[in-house]
Design a protein around this motif. Structure first.
Motif, PDB file in Angstrom:
ATOM      1  N   ILE A  37       0.842  -1.204   0.000  1.00 58.84           N
ATOM      2  CA  ILE A  37       0.000   0.000   0.000  1.00 58.84           C
ATOM      3  C   ILE A  37       0.876   1.252   0.000  1.00 58.84           C
ATOM      4  O   ILE A  37       0.596   2.219  -0.703  1.00 58.84           O
ATOM      5  CB  ILE A  37      -0.946   0.008   1.231  1.00 58.84           C
ATOM      6  CG1 ILE A  37      -2.023  -1.063   1.093  1.00 58.84           C
ATOM      7  CG2 ILE A  37      -1.560   1.382   1.469  1.00 58.84           C
ATOM      8  CD1 ILE A  37      -3.191  -0.755   0.212  1.00 58.84           C
ATOM      9  N   SER A  38       1.943   1.243   0.769  1.00 60.71           N
ATOM     10  CA  SER A  38       2.800   2.430   0.875  1.00 60.71           C
ATOM     11  C   SER A  38       3.503   2.766  -0.437  1.00 60.71           C
ATOM     12  O   SER A  38       4.031   3.866  -0.590  1.00 60.71           O
ATOM     13  CB  SER A  38       3.822   2.264   1.994  1.00 60.71           C
ATOM     14  OG  SER A  38       4.771   1.284   1.658  1.00 60.71           O
ATOM     15  N   GLN A  39       3.488   1.847  -1.396  1.00 59.27           N
ATOM     16  CA  GLN A  39       4.132   2.083  -2.687  1.00 59.27           C
ATOM     17  C   GLN A  39       3.162   2.619  -3.744  1.00 59.27           C
ATOM     18  O   GLN A  39       3.584   2.997  -4.833  1.00 59.27           O
ATOM     19  CB  GLN A  39       4.772   0.787  -3.184  1.00 59.27           C
ATOM     20  CG  GLN A  39       5.880   0.299  -2.284  1.00 59.27           C
ATOM     21  CD  GLN A  39       6.327  -1.113  -2.629  1.00 59.27           C
ATOM     22  OE1 GLN A  39       5.809  -1.758  -3.526  1.00 59.27           O
ATOM     23  NE2 GLN A  39       7.309  -1.596  -1.882  1.00 59.27           N
ATOM     24  N   TYR A  40       1.866   2.660  -3.417  1.00 58.15           N
ATOM     25  CA  TYR A  40       0.882   3.119  -4.391  1.00 58.15           C
ATOM     26  C   TYR A  40       0.999   4.623  -4.615  1.00 58.15           C
ATOM     27  O   TYR A  40       1.163   5.382  -3.667  1.00 58.15           O
ATOM     28  CB  TYR A  40      -0.545   2.813  -3.919  1.00 58.15           C
ATOM     29  CG  TYR A  40      -1.038   1.460  -4.355  1.00 58.15           C
ATOM     30  CD1 TYR A  40      -1.763   1.313  -5.528  1.00 58.15           C
ATOM     31  CD2 TYR A  40      -0.759   0.334  -3.604  1.00 58.15           C
ATOM     32  CE1 TYR A  40      -2.205   0.076  -5.938  1.00 58.15           C
ATOM     33  CE2 TYR A  40      -1.202  -0.921  -4.001  1.00 58.15           C
ATOM     34  CZ  TYR A  40      -1.919  -1.032  -5.172  1.00 58.15           C
ATOM     35  OH  TYR A  40      -2.347  -2.267  -5.575  1.00 58.15           O
ATOM     36  N   PRO A  41       0.883   5.047  -5.890  1.00 59.41           N
ATOM     37  CA  PRO A  41       0.805   6.489  -6.149  1.00 59.41           C
ATOM     38  C   PRO A  41      -0.448   7.030  -5.450  1.00 59.41           C
ATOM     39  O   PRO A  41      -1.488   6.385  -5.450  1.00 59.41           O
ATOM     40  CB  PRO A  41       0.631   6.573  -7.670  1.00 59.41           C
ATOM     41  CG  PRO A  41       1.070   5.245  -8.194  1.00 59.41           C
ATOM     42  CD  PRO A  41       0.810   4.246  -7.104  1.00 59.41           C
ATOM     43  N   GLY A  42      -0.320   8.163  -4.834  1.00 59.17           N
ATOM     44  CA  GLY A  42      -1.453   8.756  -4.127  1.00 59.17           C
ATOM     45  C   GLY A  42      -1.449   8.475  -2.632  1.00 59.17           C
ATOM     46  O   GLY A  42      -2.131   9.148  -1.873  1.00 59.17           O
ATOM     47  N   TYR A  43      -0.680   7.488  -2.200  1.00 57.84           N
ATOM     48  CA  TYR A  43      -0.542   7.213  -0.773  1.00 57.84           C
ATOM     49  C   TYR A  43       0.414   8.242  -0.192  1.00 57.84           C
ATOM     50  O   TYR A  43       1.487   8.491  -0.734  1.00 57.84           O
ATOM     51  CB  TYR A  43       0.012   5.806  -0.558  1.00 57.84           C
ATOM     52  CG  TYR A  43       0.450   5.524   0.860  1.00 57.84           C
ATOM     53  CD1 TYR A  43      -0.467   5.080   1.803  1.00 57.84           C
ATOM     54  CD2 TYR A  43       1.768   5.723   1.249  1.00 57.84           C
ATOM     55  CE1 TYR A  43      -0.057   4.820   3.111  1.00 57.84           C
ATOM     56  CE2 TYR A  43       2.180   5.462   2.549  1.00 57.84           C
ATOM     57  CZ  TYR A  43       1.265   5.022   3.473  1.00 57.84           C
ATOM     58  OH  TYR A  43       1.654   4.776   4.760  1.00 57.84           O
ATOM     59  N   LEU A  44       0.041   8.839   0.936  1.00 58.37           N
ATOM     60  CA  LEU A  44       0.891   9.844   1.552  1.00 58.37           C
ATOM     61  C   LEU A  44       1.522   9.385   2.865  1.00 58.37           C
ATOM     62  O   LEU A  44       2.722   9.560   3.069  1.00 58.37           O
ATOM     63  CB  LEU A  44       0.093  11.133   1.792  1.00 58.37           C
ATOM     64  CG  LEU A  44      -0.449  11.803   0.525  1.00 58.37           C
ATOM     65  CD1 LEU A  44      -1.388  12.936   0.888  1.00 58.37           C
ATOM     66  CD2 LEU A  44       0.705  12.296  -0.337  1.00 58.37           C
ATOM     67  N   ALA A  45       0.714   8.823   3.763  1.00 57.28           N
ATOM     68  CA  ALA A  45       1.242   8.431   5.076  1.00 57.28           C
ATOM     69  C   ALA A  45       0.198   7.615   5.823  1.00 57.28           C
ATOM     70  O   ALA A  45      -0.981   7.617   5.472  1.00 57.28           O
ATOM     71  CB  ALA A  45       1.597   9.669   5.891  1.00 57.28           C
ATOM     72  N   ARG A  46       0.669   6.943   6.899  1.00 52.49           N
ATOM     73  CA  ARG A  46      -0.256   6.258   7.799  1.00 52.49           C
ATOM     74  C   ARG A  46       0.238   6.421   9.224  1.00 52.49           C
ATOM     75  O   ARG A  46       1.425   6.658   9.457  1.00 52.49           O
ATOM     76  CB  ARG A  46      -0.400   4.785   7.450  1.00 52.49           C
ATOM     77  CG  ARG A  46       0.777   3.917   7.818  1.00 52.49           C
ATOM     78  CD  ARG A  46       0.487   2.454   7.507  1.00 52.49           C
ATOM     79  NE  ARG A  46       1.659   1.633   7.630  1.00 52.49           N
ATOM     80  CZ  ARG A  46       1.887   0.805   8.641  1.00 52.49           C
ATOM     81  NH1 ARG A  46       1.018   0.696   9.615  1.00 52.49           N
ATOM     82  NH2 ARG A  46       2.979   0.070   8.667  1.00 52.49           N
ATOM     83  N   ALA A  47      -0.687   6.290  10.139  1.00 48.77           N
ATOM     84  CA  ALA A  47      -0.334   6.389  11.554  1.00 48.77           C
ATOM     85  C   ALA A  47       0.523   5.193  11.932  1.00 48.77           C
ATOM     86  O   ALA A  47       0.147   4.051  11.687  1.00 48.77           O
ATOM     87  CB  ALA A  47      -1.597   6.427  12.411  1.00 48.77           C
ATOM     88  N   GLU A  48       1.663   5.488  12.503  1.00 45.97           N
ATOM     89  CA  GLU A  48       2.546   4.451  13.016  1.00 45.97           C
ATOM     90  C   GLU A  48       3.013   4.891  14.395  1.00 45.97           C
ATOM     91  O   GLU A  48       3.417   6.041  14.575  1.00 45.97           O
ATOM     92  CB  GLU A  48       3.741   4.250  12.094  1.00 45.97           C
ATOM     93  CG  GLU A  48       3.364   3.688  10.740  1.00 45.97           C
ATOM     94  CD  GLU A  48       4.583   3.408   9.894  1.00 45.97           C
ATOM     95  OE1 GLU A  48       5.216   2.346  10.103  1.00 45.97           O
ATOM     96  OE2 GLU A  48       4.910   4.240   9.039  1.00 45.97           O
ATOM     97  N   ALA A  49       2.956   3.970  15.321  1.00 45.35           N
ATOM     98  CA  ALA A  49       3.384   4.283  16.680  1.00 45.35           C
ATOM     99  C   ALA A  49       4.895   4.381  16.743  1.00 45.35           C
ATOM    100  O   ALA A  49       5.609   3.654  16.063  1.00 45.35           O
ATOM    101  CB  ALA A  49       2.889   3.211  17.643  1.00 45.35           C
ATOM    102  N   ALA A  50       5.366   5.286  17.570  1.00 48.13           N
ATOM    103  CA  ALA A  50       6.802   5.393  17.811  1.00 48.13           C
ATOM    104  C   ALA A  50       7.254   4.119  18.509  1.00 48.13           C
ATOM    105  O   ALA A  50       6.708   3.745  19.537  1.00 48.13           O
ATOM    106  CB  ALA A  50       7.091   6.607  18.689  1.00 48.13           C
ATOM    107  N   GLY A  51       8.214   3.420  17.932  1.00 44.53           N
ATOM    108  CA  GLY A  51       8.693   2.163  18.512  1.00 44.53           C
ATOM    109  C   GLY A  51       7.635   1.085  18.478  1.00 44.53           C
ATOM    110  O   GLY A  51       7.625   0.192  19.312  1.00 44.53           O
ATOM    111  N   GLY A  52       6.727   1.150  17.508  1.00 50.11           N
ATOM    112  CA  GLY A  52       5.542   0.309  17.439  1.00 50.11           C
ATOM    113  C   GLY A  52       5.747  -1.180  17.580  1.00 50.11           C
ATOM    114  O   GLY A  52       6.231  -1.839  16.679  1.00 50.11           O
ATOM    115  N   GLU A  53       5.374  -1.705  18.722  1.00 47.32           N
ATOM    116  CA  GLU A  53       5.340  -3.148  18.937  1.00 47.32           C
ATOM    117  C   GLU A  53       3.982  -3.668  18.489  1.00 47.32           C
ATOM    118  O   GLU A  53       2.968  -3.056  18.802  1.00 47.32           O
ATOM    119  CB  GLU A  53       5.499  -3.471  20.427  1.00 47.32           C
ATOM    120  CG  GLU A  53       6.906  -3.464  20.923  1.00 47.32           C
ATOM    121  CD  GLU A  53       6.939  -3.879  22.383  1.00 47.32           C
ATOM    122  OE1 GLU A  53       6.403  -4.957  22.720  1.00 47.32           O
ATOM    123  OE2 GLU A  53       7.476  -3.103  23.168  1.00 47.32           O
ATOM    124  N   PRO A  54       3.919  -4.778  17.781  1.00 41.82           N
ATOM    125  CA  PRO A  54       2.623  -5.334  17.395  1.00 41.82           C
ATOM    126  C   PRO A  54       1.728  -5.584  18.609  1.00 41.82           C
ATOM    127  O   PRO A  54       2.186  -6.103  19.619  1.00 41.82           O
ATOM    128  CB  PRO A  54       2.982  -6.656  16.711  1.00 41.82           C
ATOM    129  CG  PRO A  54       4.389  -6.480  16.271  1.00 41.82           C
ATOM    130  CD  PRO A  54       5.024  -5.575  17.300  1.00 41.82           C
TER     131      PRO A  54
END
Length: 177
Positions: A37-54
């Protein structure tokens, strides 16, 4: 120029910490989907936690995306061991690129399997809305918009692919996607 915010929310059949094969499979495909998804044209950003543990959602530092929140109807756990949800918050340039990313490739394959992993809640599982250029939507914005969509249906404030709106609030013909 306004940007498109997308919030998704699903209640999983089992907690994220469950070691069962279906849970592991969901995690594995989820990581691959995010990469694509992050490689699609038109994608800008998504919420990611700092140090994000699953699995760490409620206590994570989401920086500009705000404090983590969930819809009122979510009634499962809130700890690493009991959380049973999958959610995303992302930004896009427009409806068409988001539509193409969601309904093609690996994400489409995952959508076809959604009922293997997710409960059918009777609530919408995604919502769009327009944000001003430079604004970052928050988790609370996403929850508020999803609940509004559930209570009032598609409107310029909160809409779906099935009943989309342009940034100025006019309906968009679905065929235009």
């Amino acid at each position: 120029m306004p940007r498109l915010a997308l919030y998704t929310f699903g209640v999983l059949k089992s907690p994220l910490a469950d070691p069962a094969p279906l849970t592991r499979e969901f995690y594995d495909i989820g990581e691959a989907v995010y990469r694509k998804i992050s490689q699609y044209p038109g994608y800008l950003a998504r919420a990611e936690a700092a140090g994000g543990e699953p699995g760490v959602l409620f206590e994570a530092d989401w920086r500009a995306w705000g404090e983590f929140d969930v819809p009122a109807w979510y009634d499962k756990g809130r700890t690493v061991e009991t959380t049973a949800l999958a959610t995303t918050l992302s930004l896009w340039t427009d409806l068409r690129p988001a539509f193409e990313a969601v309904y093609s490739g690996l994400h489409r394959e995952a959508l076809n399997r959604r009922y293997d992993w997710f409960e059918r809640t009777g609530h919408p599982n995604y919502v769009f809305w327009w944000v001003p250029d430079g604004a970052i939507p928050t988790w609370q914005d996403g929850v508020s918009r999803l609940e509004h969509l559930h209570d009032h249906g598609s409107a310029p404030h909160a809409f779906t692919f099935h009943h989309p709106f342009a940034p100025e609030g006019t309906p968009v013909r679905r065929a235009a996607l």
